[in-house]
Scaffold this active site. Sequence first.
Site, PDB file in Angstrom:
ATOM      1  N   GLY A 265      10.573  53.216  -5.789  1.00 46.88           N
ATOM      2  CA  GLY A 265       9.155  53.052  -5.498  1.00 46.88           C
ATOM      3  C   GLY A 265       8.653  51.708  -5.990  1.00 46.88           C
ATOM      4  O   GLY A 265       8.824  51.387  -7.156  1.00 46.88           O
TER       5      GLY A 265
ATOM      6  N   CYS B 297       9.945  58.946  -5.534  1.00 47.25           N
ATOM      7  CA  CYS B 297       9.450  58.198  -6.674  1.00 47.25           C
ATOM      8  C   CYS B 297      10.524  58.226  -7.745  1.00 47.25           C
ATOM      9  O   CYS B 297      11.527  58.916  -7.614  1.00 47.25           O
ATOM     10  CB  CYS B 297       8.191  58.857  -7.237  1.00 47.25           C
ATOM     11  SG  CYS B 297       6.823  58.889  -6.069  1.00 47.25           S
TER      12      CYS B 297
ATOM     13  N   ASN C 114       8.569  63.503  -9.084  1.00 47.90           N
ATOM     14  CA  ASN C 114       9.131  62.960  -7.859  1.00 47.90           C
ATOM     15  C   ASN C 114       9.227  64.130  -6.898  1.00 47.90           C
ATOM     16  O   ASN C 114       9.758  65.178  -7.255  1.00 47.90           O
ATOM     17  CB  ASN C 114      10.531  62.391  -8.147  1.00 47.90           C
ATOM     18  CG  ASN C 114      11.311  62.137  -6.870  1.00 47.90           C
ATOM     19  OD1 ASN C 114      10.742  61.740  -5.852  1.00 47.90           O
ATOM     20  ND2 ASN C 114      12.613  62.367  -6.913  1.00 47.90           N
ATOM     21  N   GLY C 115       8.698  63.960  -5.702  1.00 54.24           N
ATOM     22  CA  GLY C 115       8.804  65.045  -4.731  1.00 54.24           C
ATOM     23  C   GLY C 115       7.531  65.177  -3.924  1.00 54.24           C
ATOM     24  O   GLY C 115       6.727  64.247  -3.836  1.00 54.24           O
TER      25      GLY C 115
ATOM     26  N   ASP D 296      23.674  53.249   6.891  1.00 54.69           N
ATOM     27  CA  ASP D 296      23.577  54.593   6.338  1.00 54.69           C
ATOM     28  C   ASP D 296      22.847  55.545   7.275  1.00 54.69           C
ATOM     29  O   ASP D 296      23.113  56.746   7.282  1.00 54.69           O
ATOM     30  CB  ASP D 296      22.891  54.578   4.962  1.00 54.69           C
ATOM     31  CG  ASP D 296      21.532  53.947   5.031  1.00 54.69           C
ATOM     32  OD1 ASP D 296      20.573  54.628   5.408  1.00 54.69           O
ATOM     33  OD2 ASP D 296      21.423  52.746   4.725  1.00 54.69           O
TER      34      ASP D 296
ATOM     35  N   TYR E 197      21.376  57.482   1.212  1.00 59.45           N
ATOM     36  CA  TYR E 197      20.555  56.279   1.235  1.00 59.45           C
ATOM     37  C   TYR E 197      19.804  55.974  -0.050  1.00 59.45           C
ATOM     38  O   TYR E 197      19.786  54.839  -0.517  1.00 59.45           O
ATOM     39  CB  TYR E 197      19.531  56.402   2.377  1.00 59.45           C
ATOM     40  CG  TYR E 197      18.428  55.368   2.328  1.00 59.45           C
ATOM     41  CD1 TYR E 197      18.671  54.063   2.744  1.00 59.45           C
ATOM     42  CD2 TYR E 197      17.149  55.678   1.859  1.00 59.45           C
ATOM     43  CE1 TYR E 197      17.680  53.100   2.683  1.00 59.45           C
ATOM     44  CE2 TYR E 197      16.156  54.725   1.795  1.00 59.45           C
ATOM     45  CZ  TYR E 197      16.417  53.435   2.210  1.00 59.45           C
ATOM     46  OH  TYR E 197      15.441  52.492   2.144  1.00 59.45           O
TER      47      TYR E 197
HETATM   48  P1  AMP Z   1      15.777  52.002  11.892  1.00 59.19           P
HETATM   49  O1  AMP Z   1      16.985  51.484  12.583  1.00 59.19           O
HETATM   50  O2  AMP Z   1      14.559  51.183  12.177  1.00 59.19           O
HETATM   51  O3  AMP Z   1      15.598  53.410  12.136  1.00 59.19           O
HETATM   52  O4  AMP Z   1      15.981  51.849  10.329  1.00 59.19           O
HETATM   53  C1  AMP Z   1      17.107  52.345   9.740  1.00 59.19           C
HETATM   54  C2  AMP Z   1      17.210  51.745   8.359  1.00 59.19           C
HETATM   55  O5  AMP Z   1      16.176  52.268   7.516  1.00 59.19           O
HETATM   56  C3  AMP Z   1      18.521  52.061   7.721  1.00 59.19           C
HETATM   57  O6  AMP Z   1      19.150  50.817   7.464  1.00 59.19           O
HETATM   58  C4  AMP Z   1      18.198  52.760   6.434  1.00 59.19           C
HETATM   59  O7  AMP Z   1      18.865  52.120   5.372  1.00 59.19           O
HETATM   60  C5  AMP Z   1      16.724  52.630   6.266  1.00 59.19           C
HETATM   61  N1  AMP Z   1      16.087  53.883   5.857  1.00 59.19           N
HETATM   62  C6  AMP Z   1      16.453  55.133   6.109  1.00 59.19           C
HETATM   63  N2  AMP Z   1      15.591  56.018   5.574  1.00 59.19           N
HETATM   64  C7  AMP Z   1      14.648  55.321   4.943  1.00 59.19           C
HETATM   65  C8  AMP Z   1      13.496  55.658   4.175  1.00 59.19           C
HETATM   66  N3  AMP Z   1      13.158  56.911   3.958  1.00 59.19           N
HETATM   67  N4  AMP Z   1      12.770  54.654   3.663  1.00 59.19           N
HETATM   68  C9  AMP Z   1      13.123  53.378   3.880  1.00 59.19           C
HETATM   69  N5  AMP Z   1      14.186  52.989   4.592  1.00 59.19           N
HETATM   70  C10 AMP Z   1      14.955  53.940   5.138  1.00 59.19           C
END
Ligand code: AMP
Length: 502
Positions: free
Chosen positions: A30, A2, A102-103, A366, A258
Amino acid sequence: MCGFIGIYGPKESDVALEIYEGLLAVQHRGQDAAGITTFTDSFHVKKGLGLVRDVFNEKNMPRLRGSLGVGHVRYPTVGAGTDEDVQPFHMVFPFGVAMAHNGNVTNFLELKERLGLSGVRISSSCDLEVILYVFARGLEERIKPGSKILPEDVFFAVKKVFAEVKGAYSVVCILADGAMVAFRDPFGIKPICFGEKRTEEGVWYACASESVVLDVIGYKKTLDIGAGEAIYIGSDRKILSRKLTDKPHRPCIFELVYFARHDSMLDDISVYKTRRRFGEALADQWLASRAPMPDVIIPIPDSSREAAMAMAERLGLPYREGLVKNRYIGRTFIMPSQAARTNGVRRKLNTIPLEFDGKNVLLVDDSIVRGTTSRRIVHMARAAGAKRVYMAITSPPLVSPCPYGIDMATKTEFVANGRTNQQITEAVDADYLLYIDRERMNAAARVGNPKIERFCNACFTGEYPTGDVTKEMLESIAGERCEAQGQVKSDEVSVRVRVPVK
Ligand code: AMP
């Protein structure tokens, strides 16, 4: 995750507009709900589901008067949260306190039960509520209702929170006595910074989950609140700080990978520069592992851009924007079901075929969580004419769930779990896949602040710095996630705690 902001302005000032502007700057943390609470002689509250721009308007903003205020944007970890869970939370008796955080509190149920035995009925499923009551109980131990709250009372109450509340949390609160208090969990996992500005009206203080908030509202960042540290600003506007625990500082590395905006500084580390260093490290690894040379490097927007750029520079290869993101669609993870997520990717990204056609392309991202997005993007690249599709990832394989508030996946959902690099490459349908080496990633982050000995790497290693994360806790998160996604739960996923909604 958040985002929050707290402001203590000069006498007679109104802080709501700055809080609103600040919340817009952390909207990426968020998009599910937003709220602002200010104080004059009573609390003024506006909270609602949706984006900051949807919740606040010309009608409700003027109501939010006062020189003390807190604001929050919510990221629900599973499912859509309800109105009752929207932050900030406040109480008027025995003390006037409004709070945002946040947490994630990992012993929420235990605390809820304990508080229940002492007559406190926790009415939401938001873990902030238990922090608020543990804090208030701490104050109550020291002072009689009606008498003035002193800084030592506040530090005592924060110490209580640190002793009783497990997990990771950064908190800001305002007291009706005329004070702003901010504190960071004993291991400093969640970020929180503090700043000030001077105008003709006087000094303004602000604290926020990311420094970008302070930038956009014209404050100078003066410090990052340390692990287990609390800051108190009373009506005399003096800043008092106190380190209340002596645990090692273990900030979350995934913020740098990220989550945070790349124009933020976290614990004095530039997110932007760190991501560039990730790219340089990946370039070195690419060469060292004799990986096939691509014709072009393309980032998967947005958080891998700097890394892709730096990698391209280091390898002497062209960098191109071949994937275009529709910025009006939220982060795809927010959608509850796998099917919705797949559609989300399609809606969110489009290719520029001329950057792919007939080329060997290297996509930089990422992270790979479930692999859904990655696989989909690899297919899009091929459909756009790519000969071969390689991938480089600025974080190591994700294998362990995060109980500290980052919604990722359950153990079984992580594509990397139990798979070799070759198997993951096949799962995402790429021709070559390289993850950054974990030590190199940490080293690249530490360059920004060598005082940080180690970052929380729990999602890559399963070693949780707080030392209190149990198998049951992780299984219960898995159980909640399966339920939220309409999946059948396995027998082992039977102990349910709760899934945080914030
Ligand atoms: P996937 O290949 O479906 O596992 O999705 C990976 C993508 O999700 C990457 O491009 C990341 O930027 C993104 N991502 C990683 N962690 C999160 C998170 N906690 N919430 C939303 N997106 C994420």
